[in-house]
Motif scaffolding. Structure first.
Motif, short mmCIF file in Angstrom:
data_model
loop_
_atom_site.label_atom_id
_atom_site.label_comp_id
_atom_site.label_asym_id
_atom_site.label_seq_id
_atom_site.Cartn_x
_atom_site.Cartn_y
_atom_site.Cartn_z
N GLN A 1 0.78 -1.08 0.07
CA GLN A 1 0.01 0.22 -0.05
C GLN A 1 0.90 1.26 0.00
N HIS A 2 1.93 1.24 0.78
CA HIS A 2 2.77 2.48 0.74
C HIS A 2 3.31 2.66 -0.71
N LYS A 3 3.88 1.36 -1.32
CA LYS A 3 4.32 1.48 -2.82
C LYS A 3 3.20 2.16 -3.59
N GLN A 4 2.14 2.06 -3.48
CA GLN A 4 0.99 2.33 -4.19
C GLN A 4 0.73 3.68 -4.05
N LEU A 5 0.74 4.27 -2.74
CA LEU A 5 0.70 5.88 -2.44
C LEU A 5 2.14 6.63 -2.99
N PHE A 6 3.46 5.86 -2.99
CA PHE A 6 4.14 6.50 -3.93
C PHE A 6 4.05 6.58 -5.12
N ASP A 7 3.60 5.53 -5.97
CA ASP A 7 2.96 5.54 -7.43
C ASP A 7 2.27 6.63 -7.64
N ILE A 8 1.10 6.83 -6.84
CA ILE A 8 0.23 7.93 -7.32
C ILE A 8 0.86 9.20 -7.12
N MET A 9 1.70 9.51 -6.07
CA MET A 9 2.25 10.75 -5.91
C MET A 9 3.19 11.03 -7.12
N ASN A 10 3.95 10.13 -7.44
CA ASN A 10 4.73 10.15 -8.69
C ASN A 10 3.91 10.42 -9.81
N LYS A 11 2.85 9.98 -10.02
CA LYS A 11 1.99 10.41 -11.21
C LYS A 11 1.71 11.81 -11.21
N HIS B 1 6.87 9.55 7.76
CA HIS B 1 5.69 9.06 8.68
C HIS B 1 6.07 7.45 8.62
N ILE B 2 6.40 6.93 7.32
CA ILE B 2 6.67 5.43 7.10
C ILE B 2 7.77 5.02 7.89
N GLN B 3 8.82 5.91 7.89
CA GLN B 3 9.97 5.46 8.46
C GLN B 3 10.08 5.71 10.17
#
Length: 156
Positions: A44-54, A140-142
């Motif tokens: 899910q964290h990776k998906q959040l990164f993907d959306i922010m990168n888009k 937040h994640i770290q």
């Protein structure tokens, strides 16, 4: 920790650092150090990164706000989904300070809405605001998410 955050102060500090050190925002690339060791949450964290990168790519390409806003809506929706999932999971592991964690999540959701409204008013999303989103999420994640993982309770 109670969040007492002022976005305008954050952006001024960002601009000072940008001017002094010359750094600019780039896409957030997943690193193994971001992993909290729970596959579902890491995905899910990776998906959040993907959306922010888009959103970042669309902003860099000077895309119209009509292109950016659906991506931003996707980020808001997925963030809420992820936070709900994470809070439910972390509650099963630890009851301590879960309300604080929830308030940090609510802070981020509130900031997303403020950024969305500002972007709609001015017709674009600033890269500084995207930097804030990326910076907050990575920190937040770290720093915060690992506090709720009790290794003895994990059975993946």
């Amino acid at each position: 920790m109670q969040w007492n955050f002022n976005l305008s102060v954050y952006l001024r500090v960002y601009n000072v650092f940008k001017d002094i050190f010359g750094f600019t925002m780039t896409q957030v690339i997943w690193q193994d150090s971001y992993s909290i060791g729970i596959d579902t949450i890491d995905t899910q964290h990776k998906q959040l990164f993907d959306i922010m990168n888009k959103i970042y790519v669309a902003s860099e390409d000077d895309s119209d706000i009509a292109v950016i806003m659906p991506l931003f809506d996707q980020l808001q929706d997925y963030t809420k989904y992820h936070f709900d999932e994470e809070e439910q999971f972390f509650t099963t592991l630890s009851q301590s300070n879960i309300e604080q964690h929830k308030s940090e999540h609510q802070f981020f959701i509130d900031e997303l809405e403020k950024i969305k409204q500002q972007s709609l008013r001015i017709g674009t999303i600033s890269l500084e605001l995207l930097y804030f989103l990326n910076d907050w999420l990575v920190n937040h994640i770290q720093a915060e998410d690992p506090k709720y993982i009790v290794q003895d309770n994990l059975a993946q």
